[in-house]
Design a protein around this motif. Structure first.
Motif, PDB file in Angstrom:
ATOM      1  N   THR A  18       0.827  -1.208   0.000  1.00  0.00           N
ATOM      2  CA  THR A  18       0.000   0.000   0.000  1.00  0.00           C
ATOM      3  C   THR A  18       0.863   1.260   0.000  1.00  0.00           C
ATOM      4  O   THR A  18       0.513   2.252  -0.643  1.00  0.00           O
ATOM      5  CB  THR A  18      -0.947   0.009   1.216  1.00  0.00           C
ATOM      6  OG1 THR A  18      -0.195  -0.196   2.422  1.00  0.00           O
ATOM      7  CG2 THR A  18      -1.999  -1.081   1.093  1.00  0.00           C
ATOM      8  N   LYS A  22       0.728   4.041  -2.831  1.00  0.00           N
ATOM      9  CA  LYS A  22       0.495   5.436  -2.449  1.00  0.00           C
ATOM     10  C   LYS A  22       1.579   6.340  -3.020  1.00  0.00           C
ATOM     11  O   LYS A  22       1.285   7.399  -3.604  1.00  0.00           O
ATOM     12  CB  LYS A  22       0.446   5.563  -0.928  1.00  0.00           C
ATOM     13  CG  LYS A  22       0.219   6.997  -0.438  1.00  0.00           C
ATOM     14  CD  LYS A  22       0.205   7.053   1.085  1.00  0.00           C
ATOM     15  CE  LYS A  22       0.001   8.495   1.565  1.00  0.00           C
ATOM     16  NZ  LYS A  22       0.027   8.603   3.032  1.00  0.00           N
ATOM     17  N   THR A  53      -6.016  15.877   1.622  1.00  0.00           N
ATOM     18  CA  THR A  53      -5.859  14.426   1.780  1.00  0.00           C
ATOM     19  C   THR A  53      -7.199  13.721   1.654  1.00  0.00           C
ATOM     20  O   THR A  53      -8.250  14.297   1.975  1.00  0.00           O
ATOM     21  CB  THR A  53      -5.232  14.068   3.140  1.00  0.00           C
ATOM     22  OG1 THR A  53      -6.076  14.546   4.191  1.00  0.00           O
ATOM     23  CG2 THR A  53      -3.846  14.685   3.266  1.00  0.00           C
ATOM     24  N   ARG A  54      -7.149  12.494   1.200  1.00  0.00           N
ATOM     25  CA  ARG A  54      -8.354  11.679   1.052  1.00  0.00           C
ATOM     26  C   ARG A  54      -7.949  10.213   1.090  1.00  0.00           C
ATOM     27  O   ARG A  54      -6.763   9.870   0.951  1.00  0.00           O
ATOM     28  CB  ARG A  54      -9.054  11.987  -0.267  1.00  0.00           C
ATOM     29  CG  ARG A  54      -8.165  11.787  -1.489  1.00  0.00           C
ATOM     30  CD  ARG A  54      -8.952  11.809  -2.763  1.00  0.00           C
ATOM     31  NE  ARG A  54      -9.891  10.701  -2.793  1.00  0.00           N
ATOM     32  CZ  ARG A  54     -10.838  10.576  -3.725  1.00  0.00           C
ATOM     33  NH1 ARG A  54     -10.993  11.504  -4.657  1.00  0.00           N
ATOM     34  NH2 ARG A  54     -11.651   9.560  -3.720  1.00  0.00           N
ATOM     35  N   ASN A  55      -8.931   9.355   1.313  1.00  0.00           N
ATOM     36  CA  ASN A  55      -8.714   7.907   1.285  1.00  0.00           C
ATOM     37  C   ASN A  55      -9.225   7.345  -0.039  1.00  0.00           C
ATOM     38  O   ASN A  55     -10.171   7.886  -0.629  1.00  0.00           O
ATOM     39  CB  ASN A  55      -9.419   7.214   2.440  1.00  0.00           C
ATOM     40  CG  ASN A  55      -8.857   7.630   3.789  1.00  0.00           C
ATOM     41  OD1 ASN A  55      -7.766   8.212   3.869  1.00  0.00           O
ATOM     42  ND2 ASN A  55      -9.591   7.343   4.853  1.00  0.00           N
ATOM     43  N   HIS A  57     -10.039   3.419  -1.729  1.00  0.00           N
ATOM     44  CA  HIS A  57     -10.035   1.956  -1.680  1.00  0.00           C
ATOM     45  C   HIS A  57      -9.559   1.433  -3.028  1.00  0.00           C
ATOM     46  O   HIS A  57     -10.158   1.740  -4.063  1.00  0.00           O
ATOM     47  CB  HIS A  57     -11.430   1.403  -1.381  1.00  0.00           C
ATOM     48  CG  HIS A  57     -11.921   1.723  -0.003  1.00  0.00           C
ATOM     49  ND1 HIS A  57     -11.410   1.126   1.123  1.00  0.00           N
ATOM     50  CD2 HIS A  57     -12.873   2.575   0.430  1.00  0.00           C
ATOM     51  CE1 HIS A  57     -12.028   1.602   2.191  1.00  0.00           C
ATOM     52  NE2 HIS A  57     -12.911   2.484   1.797  1.00  0.00           N
ATOM     53  N   ASN A  62      -6.474  -0.311   1.248  1.00  0.00           N
ATOM     54  CA  ASN A  62      -7.013   1.025   1.484  1.00  0.00           C
ATOM     55  C   ASN A  62      -5.854   2.023   1.608  1.00  0.00           C
ATOM     56  O   ASN A  62      -5.024   1.928   2.507  1.00  0.00           O
ATOM     57  CB  ASN A  62      -7.855   1.023   2.758  1.00  0.00           C
ATOM     58  CG  ASN A  62      -8.515   2.361   2.999  1.00  0.00           C
ATOM     59  OD1 ASN A  62      -8.889   3.047   2.056  1.00  0.00           O
ATOM     60  ND2 ASN A  62      -8.655   2.747   4.254  1.00  0.00           N
ATOM     61  N   ILE A  63      -5.794   2.977   0.690  1.00  0.00           N
ATOM     62  CA  ILE A  63      -4.751   3.999   0.707  1.00  0.00           C
ATOM     63  C   ILE A  63      -5.264   5.176   1.523  1.00  0.00           C
ATOM     64  O   ILE A  63      -6.229   5.842   1.138  1.00  0.00           O
ATOM     65  CB  ILE A  63      -4.394   4.477  -0.719  1.00  0.00           C
ATOM     66  CG1 ILE A  63      -4.078   3.274  -1.624  1.00  0.00           C
ATOM     67  CG2 ILE A  63      -3.231   5.457  -0.672  1.00  0.00           C
ATOM     68  CD1 ILE A  63      -2.919   2.446  -1.154  1.00  0.00           C
ATOM     69  N   GLU A  64      -4.634   5.422   2.690  1.00  0.00           N
ATOM     70  CA  GLU A  64      -5.077   6.482   3.585  1.00  0.00           C
ATOM     71  C   GLU A  64      -4.218   7.733   3.412  1.00  0.00           C
ATOM     72  O   GLU A  64      -3.016   7.659   3.144  1.00  0.00           O
ATOM     73  CB  GLU A  64      -5.016   6.007   5.041  1.00  0.00           C
ATOM     74  CG  GLU A  64      -5.954   4.840   5.336  1.00  0.00           C
ATOM     75  CD  GLU A  64      -5.910   4.418   6.790  1.00  0.00           C
ATOM     76  OE1 GLU A  64      -5.023   4.904   7.521  1.00  0.00           O
ATOM     77  OE2 GLU A  64      -6.754   3.604   7.205  1.00  0.00           O
ATOM     78  N   ASP A  65      -4.872   8.898   3.586  1.00  0.00           N
ATOM     79  CA  ASP A  65      -4.180  10.199   3.562  1.00  0.00           C
ATOM     80  C   ASP A  65      -3.396  10.394   2.266  1.00  0.00           C
ATOM     81  O   ASP A  65      -2.246  10.860   2.266  1.00  0.00           O
ATOM     82  CB  ASP A  65      -3.249  10.350   4.769  1.00  0.00           C
ATOM     83  CG  ASP A  65      -4.010  10.290   6.091  1.00  0.00           C
ATOM     84  OD1 ASP A  65      -5.148  10.785   6.122  1.00  0.00           O
ATOM     85  OD2 ASP A  65      -3.476   9.744   7.068  1.00  0.00           O
ATOM     86  N   LEU A  66      -4.016  10.056   1.168  1.00  0.00           N
ATOM     87  CA  LEU A  66      -3.402  10.300  -0.135  1.00  0.00           C
ATOM     88  C   LEU A  66      -3.359  11.807  -0.392  1.00  0.00           C
ATOM     89  O   LEU A  66      -4.380  12.495  -0.303  1.00  0.00           O
ATOM     90  CB  LEU A  66      -4.218   9.597  -1.229  1.00  0.00           C
ATOM     91  CG  LEU A  66      -3.703   9.692  -2.658  1.00  0.00           C
ATOM     92  CD1 LEU A  66      -2.381   8.916  -2.810  1.00  0.00           C
ATOM     93  CD2 LEU A  66      -4.745   9.140  -3.628  1.00  0.00           C
ATOM     94  N   ARG A  86     -14.604   7.038  -4.162  1.00  0.00           N
ATOM     95  CA  ARG A  86     -13.941   6.443  -3.006  1.00  0.00           C
ATOM     96  C   ARG A  86     -13.295   5.097  -3.314  1.00  0.00           C
ATOM     97  O   ARG A  86     -12.575   4.550  -2.511  1.00  0.00           O
ATOM     98  CB  ARG A  86     -14.959   6.284  -1.855  1.00  0.00           C
ATOM     99  CG  ARG A  86     -15.380   7.631  -1.259  1.00  0.00           C
ATOM    100  CD  ARG A  86     -14.192   8.299  -0.561  1.00  0.00           C
ATOM    101  NE  ARG A  86     -14.515   9.645  -0.091  1.00  0.00           N
ATOM    102  CZ  ARG A  86     -14.246  10.754  -0.741  1.00  0.00           C
ATOM    103  NH1 ARG A  86     -13.629  10.683  -1.926  1.00  0.00           N
ATOM    104  NH2 ARG A  86     -14.549  11.932  -0.262  1.00  0.00           N
TER     105      ARG A  86
END
Length: 294
Positions: A18, A22, A53-55, A57, A62-66, A86
């Motif tokens: 991930t 990212k 930032t956004r998440n 899927h 799940n890519i968090e804080d992109l 999303r």
């Protein structure tokens, strides 16, 4: 030597994947906004305005804080995803693949909610999988080649739920074209296997273009030879070797079946009729002698 638990290795691997995804997504986003700001679409007084930032899927996790770059006039839009998207579309594709594999819409909905926390109602799943039904319908109605060297016919019983669960036959037709390529010509679901059912299948194949057939291969279902000859009167007919071998099973003890099958292969793999007859006589003598002793 330290032994790392398997679940820890799995988590480490997933995190590495991930993070890799990212980093690459953010590199693409930076390249996108750089190209955008140097284009005429950006506007004369426009400039970079940091990140939000956004998440997201993805099929890789799940890519968090992109970090998504933005401009002051709000004109930049990445081509990687829509503004309020999303997911990257993988879940809808997963729904279709699960449906194709035989899962019902309620089963798919429950599976997605338990695994991913995304609520898909059976109605939503049905709407998504409607694309599969359209594809199947188009595939079933596609035109066929005019000439086939061989057409194989076979029926497979499966459990279907239509109010109650019962076994119904799926009629399968496979063709070998004049260049030796195999292809499934069609499959048809319904009721109990019968010569009349096969007659309708063969008429459909003929209407879709398969009008010249040299050989039909199938089992010894009563009436099937006649049904085949009605549609393809000039074709030869041969009963399937596999079905012939299977028909010997009731007469053979279970512990002998594997060896008998191997012996019979020497018959139907023979190079010519003379060698086939000689192999058959050998097999017949071997097993007749053994069963006579018992």
């Amino acid at each position: 030597m330290t032994i790392v638990p398997e679940n820890m290795l799995n988590n480490l691997f997933e995190n590495l994947v991930t993070e890799f995804v990212k980093d690459n997504l953010e590199s693409i986003l930076r390249a996108e906004i750089q190209a955008f700001m140097s284009s005429e679409d950006a506007g004369i007084r426009n400039s970079r305005n940091g990140y939000y930032t956004r998440n997201l899927h993805t099929r890789y996790g799940n890519i968090e804080d992109l970090e998504v770059p933005r401009d002051r006039q709000g004109l930049f839009q990445t081509q990687l995803f829509e503004p309020y998207q999303r997911r990257d579309g993988w879940l809808e594709e997963a729904v279709i693949q699960m449906y194709k594999s035989g899962m019902g819409t309620r089963d798919v909905a429950r599976f997605i909610e338990s695994m991913f926390g995304s609520h898909y109602s059976p109605t939503t799943v049905s709407n998504i999988t409607a694309t599969v039904l359209e594809d199947i319908h188009q595939w079933q109605k596609r035109p066929l080649q005019k000439r086939y060297s061989v057409i194989y016919l076979d029926g497979l019983y499966v459990k279907l739920k239509r109010g109650t669960v019962s076994g119904e036959v799926v009629y399968f037709a496979m063709g070998i074209d004049t260049e030796g390529h195999r292809q499934i010509l069609g499959f048809y679901v319904g009721g109990q296997e019968s010569a009349n059912g096969w007659r309708e299948v063969l008429k459909d194949l003929y209407d879709r273009g398969a009008q010249e057939v040299l050989l039909g291969v199938f089992d010894g279902l009563p009436g099937l030879d006649a049904a085949f000859k009605e549609v393809y009167p000039k074709a030869d007919v041969q009963h399937c070797v596999v079905h012939k071998v299977r028909s010997t099973f009731p007469k053979i003890r279970v512990q002998h079946r594997t060896e008998v099958i191997e012996d019979l292969k020497t018959v139907y793999n023979a190079a010519d009729e003379e060698l086939a007859r000689a192999a058959f006589d050998t097999v017949k003598a071997k097993w007749s002698k053994l069963y006579a002793k018992e």
